[in-house]
Motif scaffolding. Structure first.
Motif, mmCIF file in Angstrom:
data_model
loop_
_atom_site.group_PDB
_atom_site.id
_atom_site.type_symbol
_atom_site.label_atom_id
_atom_site.label_comp_id
_atom_site.label_asym_id
_atom_site.label_seq_id
_atom_site.Cartn_x
_atom_site.Cartn_y
_atom_site.Cartn_z
ATOM 1 N N THR A 66 0.863 -1.369 -0.076
ATOM 2 C CA THR A 66 0.199 -0.129 0.110
ATOM 3 C C THR A 66 0.726 1.217 0.080
ATOM 4 O OG1 THR A 66 -0.260 -0.027 2.408
ATOM 5 C CG2 THR A 66 -2.002 -0.982 1.131
ATOM 6 N N THR A 67 2.228 1.006 0.512
ATOM 7 C CA THR A 67 3.003 2.237 0.335
ATOM 8 C C THR A 67 3.831 2.562 -0.780
ATOM 9 O OG1 THR A 67 4.712 1.022 1.486
ATOM 10 C CG2 THR A 67 3.359 2.083 3.040
ATOM 11 N N PRO A 68 4.049 3.710 -1.294
ATOM 12 C CA PRO A 68 4.838 3.807 -2.310
ATOM 13 C C PRO A 68 6.247 2.848 -2.413
ATOM 14 C CG PRO A 68 4.238 6.197 -1.489
ATOM 15 C CD PRO A 68 3.840 4.973 -0.512
ATOM 16 N N PHE A 69 6.874 2.898 -1.350
ATOM 17 C CA PHE A 69 8.020 2.182 -1.417
ATOM 18 C C PHE A 69 7.692 0.686 -1.421
ATOM 19 C CE2 PHE A 69 9.861 6.077 0.524
ATOM 20 C CZ PHE A 69 10.675 6.503 -0.580
ATOM 21 N N GLY A 70 6.409 0.381 -0.891
ATOM 22 C CA GLY A 70 6.190 -1.264 -1.057
ATOM 23 C C GLY A 70 5.503 -1.499 -2.539
ATOM 24 N N ILE A 71 4.939 -0.592 -2.857
ATOM 25 C CA ILE A 71 4.484 -0.617 -4.439
ATOM 26 C C ILE A 71 5.647 -0.929 -5.478
ATOM 27 C CG2 ILE A 71 3.460 0.184 -6.261
ATOM 28 C CD1 ILE A 71 1.496 1.355 -4.249
ATOM 29 N N ALA A 72 6.774 0.046 -5.149
ATOM 30 C CA ALA A 72 7.891 -0.096 -5.985
ATOM 31 C C ALA A 72 8.705 -1.454 -5.775
ATOM 32 C CB ALA A 72 8.800 1.082 -5.520
ATOM 33 N N GLU A 73 8.780 -1.935 -4.596
ATOM 34 C CA GLU A 73 9.352 -3.250 -4.148
ATOM 35 C C GLU A 73 8.682 -4.471 -4.927
ATOM 36 O OE1 GLU A 73 10.771 -6.007 -0.619
ATOM 37 O OE2 GLU A 73 9.895 -4.083 -0.012
ATOM 38 N N GLU A 74 7.357 -4.251 -5.021
ATOM 39 C CA GLU A 74 6.501 -5.483 -5.559
ATOM 40 C C GLU A 74 6.806 -5.224 -7.079
ATOM 41 O OE1 GLU A 74 2.237 -4.434 -5.465
ATOM 42 O OE2 GLU A 74 2.036 -6.482 -4.476
ATOM 43 N N LYS A 75 6.930 -4.092 -7.670
ATOM 44 C CA LYS A 75 6.915 -4.021 -9.105
ATOM 45 C C LYS A 75 8.467 -4.649 -9.344
ATOM 46 C CE LYS A 75 3.331 -2.043 -10.283
ATOM 47 N NZ LYS A 75 2.105 -2.822 -10.685
ATOM 48 N N ALA A 76 9.551 -4.246 -8.746
ATOM 49 C CA ALA A 76 10.979 -4.549 -8.791
ATOM 50 C C ALA A 76 10.889 -6.241 -8.710
ATOM 51 C CB ALA A 76 11.658 -4.175 -7.758
#
Length: 737
Positions: free
Chosen positions: A102-112
């Protein structure tokens, strides 16, 4: 035709299926997955990462009064997660929406992770997708900002181990070092960064300017953690040679200037802050505060004049309104340095009134104003400023705030006695006036009170009428006229306010006279009487004391306050001028007998210190003539007692304990003899009051009451502001009853 279409469709499907395979190393598959990774999954991940960084930058607030951290982010030490179940993709379950990031960095990690899992082409131990190292770097950076440093290091290590020739390898090593710094592995971080930036002979490697800048910034971070200030400066200097990163470069310059300023290397600080001001790409917040720091680090009159002119110009710029409190404060500071005190005070007050002024800046401004008043012996005004400072202060453990608290506490007794003096003087002055003068005095006060109330009432009515006319559309009556009397709400408010102040009045001439009141309702009586009591001269005349005993009691309290103030100004604030004013005044008044000796003693000391021997002799003669048997007379007659070498504090404490044990064993005469032996050797020690009080206690155990009282009175007078002196005062008071 249909048969041909089917063949084409099947061929296209097969081609797509073949291109999507991560196990086939062909030109089509490599480019297919590279493009999908870069422009689809990683693009969205980097966008989310950028949003997370923007959120951090917007929420983070720098404390410009302290040395800034090199990296503008605050991590909470107790939230560092050491999660060892951190394989690629751990914590993500595509089948469960509840576990979606849900967090921006969490989403970025998920995409990576998605890019790595869906588009990774590790064939025969070699990664064919050129974007996967970018995905791992994004993964590590996202974990870093989520304060998951150990998983972040794992991601960085994977890149370094498996992609040693990747374009991002140097940047990855820097990020790994930063993560190590965050988990207190700064020595490992320094070692890895030195290997990155220098060869075996210690010469700098040929690296891109951006990488050098980032590496030296990270090294400065590590040395800050190790409290190695010289190394911090060295690497900040190297990091600020190129200034490719406008934000971090400006920050590095500002921190370097702060370090020079803290070391009192003002010329170096001025050079760095001027360099920051001249850095065209620097964010404005750094530039404006660099100007503030220039004012703090002025070195001579010519520099000061130029900077003062520059700061005044900045004050006039509309865009500088958010920084107005700091700029105005610095103008005041520079004017104070030039001894333009009145102008400085004016700018300090403007700083306090500035819109959106910061609480911490207000504490510095209040401190300046308080110190100026204190220096000018206006202690009550100084105390008010210190009170305001303490109201605004947030960091109560700060050393500066603790010092001001102590200073304010020292003023508390002075304020109490000054208030007693002012109040009793006023009451006594009015009580001793003839009846006619008393009437005239209070009538003048009532007239001024009425005038003020009229002005206040009119102001309220005008404000209400103005508000309803120019902004209260929903509150206006259907008669939308602009005149006050067409607005029913304003009219109603005005009537209510008028009745509160004046009661019911007829519409006639001289309606303000109290005889013109109309009391129509019982509930109005209390209101009218209560209000008009403020204008009734008898209300005030009744409060004047007429009983001689009450007036005499007020005089005694005033005299005590005068004496105590004289002692406080003399002993605590070393203000002999105010001490003389208070003590000379109390000497001329009829005061308590027990205060006569100490008053003459303190006046003798003040005049002797100032070199006024004629006046000092007057008070010396009074003591020698009327109090020849006191210790004060003995001190005057024997001023040059031989002093032996000073004893250390620890030795004195041991000596005090030994003498105290003698006292506890009822060896009172021996206690006095021991103290008389040791006192001449410790004339400058802070322990003298303790010895003197113990000696007085011992005297009281084996001598008569009068000698006990004399001994205690000496402690009370000589050390009145110490804990022992206050205790002695209480005992003297009890003995006098």
């Amino acid at each position: 035709m249909k048969y041909t279409n089917k063949i084409v469709f099947i061929a296209v499907l097969c081609g797509l299926f073949y291109a999507c395979s991560t196990k086939k190393d062909t030109v089509i598959t490599r480019n297919w997955h590279t493009l999908n990774t870069k422009y689809n999954v990683l693009f969205n991940g980097k966008e989310s990462f950028a949003k997370g960084l923007d959120d951090i930058n917007q929420k983070y607030k720098d404390d410009w009064f302290e040395q800034l951290p090199i990296e503008p982010i605050k991590f909470e030490e107790d939230k560092i997660v050491a999660n060892f179940n951190t394989g690629i993709g751990s914590g993500f379950d595509s089948g469960s929406d509840s576990q979606k990031a849900t967090t921006p960095f969490g989403i970025a990690e998920e995409k990576a992770v998605k890019a790595i899992q869906k588009h990774g082409m590790n064939i025969d131990g070699y990664e064919r997708n050129r974007q996967i190292d970018d995905a791992y770097l994004l993964l590590g950076k996202s974990r870093y900002y989520e304060q998951r440093f150990i998983p972040a290091i794992e991601a960085f290590n994977y890149i370094i181990a498996n992609y040693p020739y990747a374009n991002l390898i140097n940047e990855t090593k820097i990020w790994r070092a930063k993560a190590n710094i965050r988990i207190d592995n700064e020595e490992l971080a320094i070692q890895s960064l030195k290997l990155l930036t220098a060869d075996k002979e210690g010469k700098e490697k040929q690296l891109p300017e951006e990488i050098k800048e980032q590496a030296h910034t990270a090294l400065a971070m590590a040395y800050v953690k190790m409290d190695s200030l010289q190394k911090v400066k060295e690497h900040l200097q190297k990091a600020t040679k190129t200034l490719n990163d406008r934000n971090q470069g400006a920050r590095n310059l500002f921190i370097l200037g702060q370090i020079y300023s803290a070391e009192d290397k003002k010329d170096s600080a001025l050079y760095v802050f001027n360099k920051l001001i001249d850095f065209k790409k620097a964010p404005y917040k750094y530039k404006i505060r660099a100007n503030v720091e220039l004012a703090k680090n002025t070195t001579n009159d010519s520099t000061s004049a130029a900077i003062l002119e520059r700061i005044i110009d900045l004050v006039k710029v509309r865009e500088n309104k958010p920084y107005l409190d700091e700029l105005l404060y610095q103008v005041g500071y520079l004017l104070e340095q030039k001894d333009s005190i009145n102008l400085a005070v004016d700018y300090y007050n403007q700083s306090l009134r500035a819109d959106n002024g910061g609480a911490k800046q207000k504490t510095f401004t209040y401190e300046k104003l308080g110190n100026l008043k204190f220096k000018n012996s206006e202690y009550l005004a100084a105390s008010s400023y210190y009170d305001s400072l303490l109201d605004f202060s947030r960091d109560t453990l700060n050393l500066r705030i603790r010092r001001i608290k102590r200073k304010r506490k020292n003023l508390s007794s002075l304020i109490q006695f000054e208030n007693t003096l002012s109040k009793n003087d006023s009451i006594i002055k009015v009580a001793l006036l003839p009846k006619e003068a008393q009437n005239a005095f209070f009538q003048k006060y009532i007239d001024s009170l009425k005038k003020r109330d009229q002005e206040l009432a009119q102001l309220r009515l005008n404000q209400q009428a103005f508000g309803d006319t120019f902004g209260g559309g929903s509150l206006q009556s259907k008669n939308k006229g602009k005149w006050y009397f067409y607005n029913s709400q304003s009219l109603s408010f005005g009537k209510t306010e008028f009745k509160k102040i004046w009661g019911n009045r007829k519409l006639e001439d001289d309606w303000r006279w109290s005889s013109k009141q109309e009391i129509t309702k019982s509930e109005d009586v209390a209101v009218v009487n209560q209000k008009n009591a403020r204008y009734d001269i008898e209300t005030y005349l009744k409060t004047i004391p007429t009983n001689k005993k009450i007036i005499d009691s007020l005089k005694l309290d005033r005299n005590d306050a005068l004496y105590e103030l004289g002692i406080i100004y003399k002993e605590q604030f070393k203000d002999d001028k105010l001490a003389l004013e208070r003590l000379e005044r109390v000497e001329k008044l009829n005061t308590k007998k027990e205060l006569t000796l100490p008053i003459h003693w303190h006046l003798y000391q003040i005049y002797k210190k100032s070199g006024n021997t004629s006046k000092a002799d007057v008070h010396k003669n009074v003591i020698l003539s009327n109090y020849a048997n006191t210790k004060f007379a003995q001190v005057i007659l024997n001023p040059n007692q031989p002093l032996v070498e000073e004893v250390s504090v620890s030795d004195l404490e041991k000596a005090y304990k030994k003498i105290y044990y003698l006292y506890k064993e009822d060896k009172f005469e021996e206690t006095v003899a021991k103290i008389d032996t040791i006192l001449p050797t410790i004339q400058s020690s802070k322990l003298i009051p303790k010895f003197e009080l113990l000696k007085a206690y011992a005297i009281g155990k084996y001598k008569d009451k009068e000698e006990y009282k004399v001994a205690m009175n000496f402690v009370a007078v000589s050390y009145g502001n110490t804990e022992q002196g206050k205790k002695a005062k209480e005992i003297v008071k009890q003995l006098s009853n």
